[in-house]
Design a protein around this motif. Sequence first.
Motif, mmCIF file in Angstrom:
data_model
loop_
_atom_site.group_PDB
_atom_site.id
_atom_site.type_symbol
_atom_site.label_atom_id
_atom_site.label_comp_id
_atom_site.label_asym_id
_atom_site.label_seq_id
_atom_site.Cartn_x
_atom_site.Cartn_y
_atom_site.Cartn_z
ATOM 1 N N HIS A 93 0.852 -1.191 0.000
ATOM 2 C CA HIS A 93 0.000 0.000 0.000
ATOM 3 C C HIS A 93 0.886 1.238 0.000
ATOM 4 O O HIS A 93 1.870 1.305 0.717
ATOM 5 N N ASP A 94 0.527 2.228 -0.774
ATOM 6 C CA ASP A 94 1.379 3.414 -0.855
ATOM 7 C C ASP A 94 0.846 4.541 0.020
ATOM 8 O O ASP A 94 -0.284 4.523 0.485
ATOM 9 N N GLN A 95 1.715 5.476 0.259
ATOM 10 C CA GLN A 95 1.390 6.654 1.060
ATOM 11 C C GLN A 95 0.844 6.359 2.455
ATOM 12 O O GLN A 95 -0.148 6.954 2.872
ATOM 13 N N PRO A 96 1.505 5.471 3.197
ATOM 14 C CA PRO A 96 1.142 5.368 4.613
ATOM 15 C C PRO A 96 1.536 6.670 5.310
ATOM 16 O O PRO A 96 2.352 7.437 4.788
ATOM 17 N N ASN A 97 0.937 6.894 6.449
ATOM 18 C CA ASN A 97 1.095 8.173 7.151
ATOM 19 C C ASN A 97 2.523 8.417 7.660
ATOM 20 O O ASN A 97 2.992 7.732 8.568
ATOM 21 N N CYS A 100 3.375 8.854 11.424
ATOM 22 C CA CYS A 100 3.319 7.696 12.321
ATOM 23 C C CYS A 100 4.603 6.897 12.172
ATOM 24 O O CYS A 100 5.042 6.620 11.057
ATOM 25 N N VAL A 102 5.230 3.862 12.533
ATOM 26 C CA VAL A 102 5.025 2.628 11.771
ATOM 27 C C VAL A 102 4.774 2.973 10.305
ATOM 28 O O VAL A 102 5.412 2.423 9.401
ATOM 29 N N GLY A 103 3.882 3.894 10.063
ATOM 30 C CA GLY A 103 3.580 4.294 8.688
ATOM 31 C C GLY A 103 4.817 4.767 7.947
ATOM 32 O O GLY A 103 5.005 4.465 6.762
ATOM 33 N N LEU B 16 1.048 -2.109 14.360
ATOM 34 C CA LEU B 16 0.497 -1.043 15.198
ATOM 35 C C LEU B 16 -0.142 -1.601 16.458
ATOM 36 O O LEU B 16 0.015 -1.044 17.549
ATOM 37 N N ARG B 32 -5.925 5.949 9.639
ATOM 38 C CA ARG B 32 -5.109 7.149 9.450
ATOM 39 C C ARG B 32 -3.645 6.794 9.236
ATOM 40 O O ARG B 32 -2.958 7.424 8.436
ATOM 41 N N SER B 33 -3.152 5.780 9.929
ATOM 42 C CA SER B 33 -1.759 5.397 9.761
ATOM 43 C C SER B 33 -1.534 4.705 8.416
ATOM 44 O O SER B 33 -0.552 4.955 7.726
ATOM 45 N N VAL B 34 -2.466 3.833 8.037
ATOM 46 C CA VAL B 34 -2.339 3.106 6.775
ATOM 47 C C VAL B 34 -2.630 4.034 5.601
ATOM 48 O O VAL B 34 -2.111 3.852 4.504
ATOM 49 N N ASN B 35 -3.445 5.021 5.863
ATOM 50 C CA ASN B 35 -3.950 5.940 4.844
ATOM 51 C C ASN B 35 -4.962 5.266 3.934
ATOM 52 O O ASN B 35 -4.808 5.167 2.722
#
Lengths: 142, 142
Positions: A93-97, A100, A102-103, B16, B32-35
């Motif tokens: 998955h792209d653009q995790p936060n 954060c 972890v993100g 997480l 929100r973290s994963v987006n």
Amino acid sequence: MTISSRFSVAIHMLTLVALSPPEVISSDFLARSVNTNPALIRKIMAMLKKAELIQVKPGVAGATLKKSLNAISLLEIYQAVSVVEPNELFGIHDQPNPACPVGRNIQTTIEPLFITAQSAMERVLEQITLGDVVKDIEQLAD
Amino acid sequence: MTISSRFSVAIHMLTLVALSPPEVISSDFLARSVNTNPALIRKIMAMLKKAELIQVKPGVAGATLKKSLNAISLLEIYQAVSVVEPNELFGIHDQPNPACPVGRNIQTTIEPLFITAQSAMERVLEQITLGDVVKDIEQLAD
DNA sequence: TTACCTGTAATTATGATGGTTACATGTAAT
DNA sequence: ATTACATGTAACCATCATAATTACAGGTAA
């Protein structure tokens, strides 16, 4: 999810090319054995030709292998038909936060693990040749 | 072709869960973290719950792992989110021509080869644990 | 009661796949 | 050269999985 059957069709086609007299090999003949339509066969033929696995003359039936049976690995065929892009078997998955912890780091952490897994699979394909497949088919066909 | 990012999202989510105080873990927080959006997170949560990797109480935030970090392999996560069905990573064209010696035997010949390749990939995933991922993330987050 | 959560169904847009038709182009035999 | 048959490709379509999104029923606790 499955890897496109283009791969298995390509193996089927190359096996036929290996086992049949050249003048019989038309896209129509291949299509009847695979049970699909000639246009799709020709598309895959184009990929195999681009990868220099076969030789085809436009306008005339009769494809031939460009390398010996045992010099063609399943990996080459798999790569020829672009069924999986290099290092992209697994989608991430792209653009995790980025705010954060972890993100921000998940992609960097996961990517090499996925590449290792994909490579293990591809190394198996690398060690199997078209010759192995042809030999199996011949035994079963007796 | 890529294997669905559901897999990487699931790893992200479990990481997480492992690293955050339970009461913070809501589908909104994870989203929100994963987006992505909370509904998708809840769908994946349902799969992880069904696979007995996490515990969730309906109506209340706070998922927790059901097993220790090092007892959860990436293979279990991958299987939990049904990203690839058993022995079906590779698609094989169906109904090849039974009147052709190649068509008649190609499936039988190819299938075990594909399963071997898939297994090699899955064995790598089996040997990596969520603990490994968490450790990597922690180091990067410093 | 209120506020917030999970569980889940329904809808949509997107992209890859595979089937199909059509046609331009190449080849060779008559 | 004409004919017959082949390849090379573009274009179009139906189908399916994914992922995003909306909506709402139901659970929980202050």
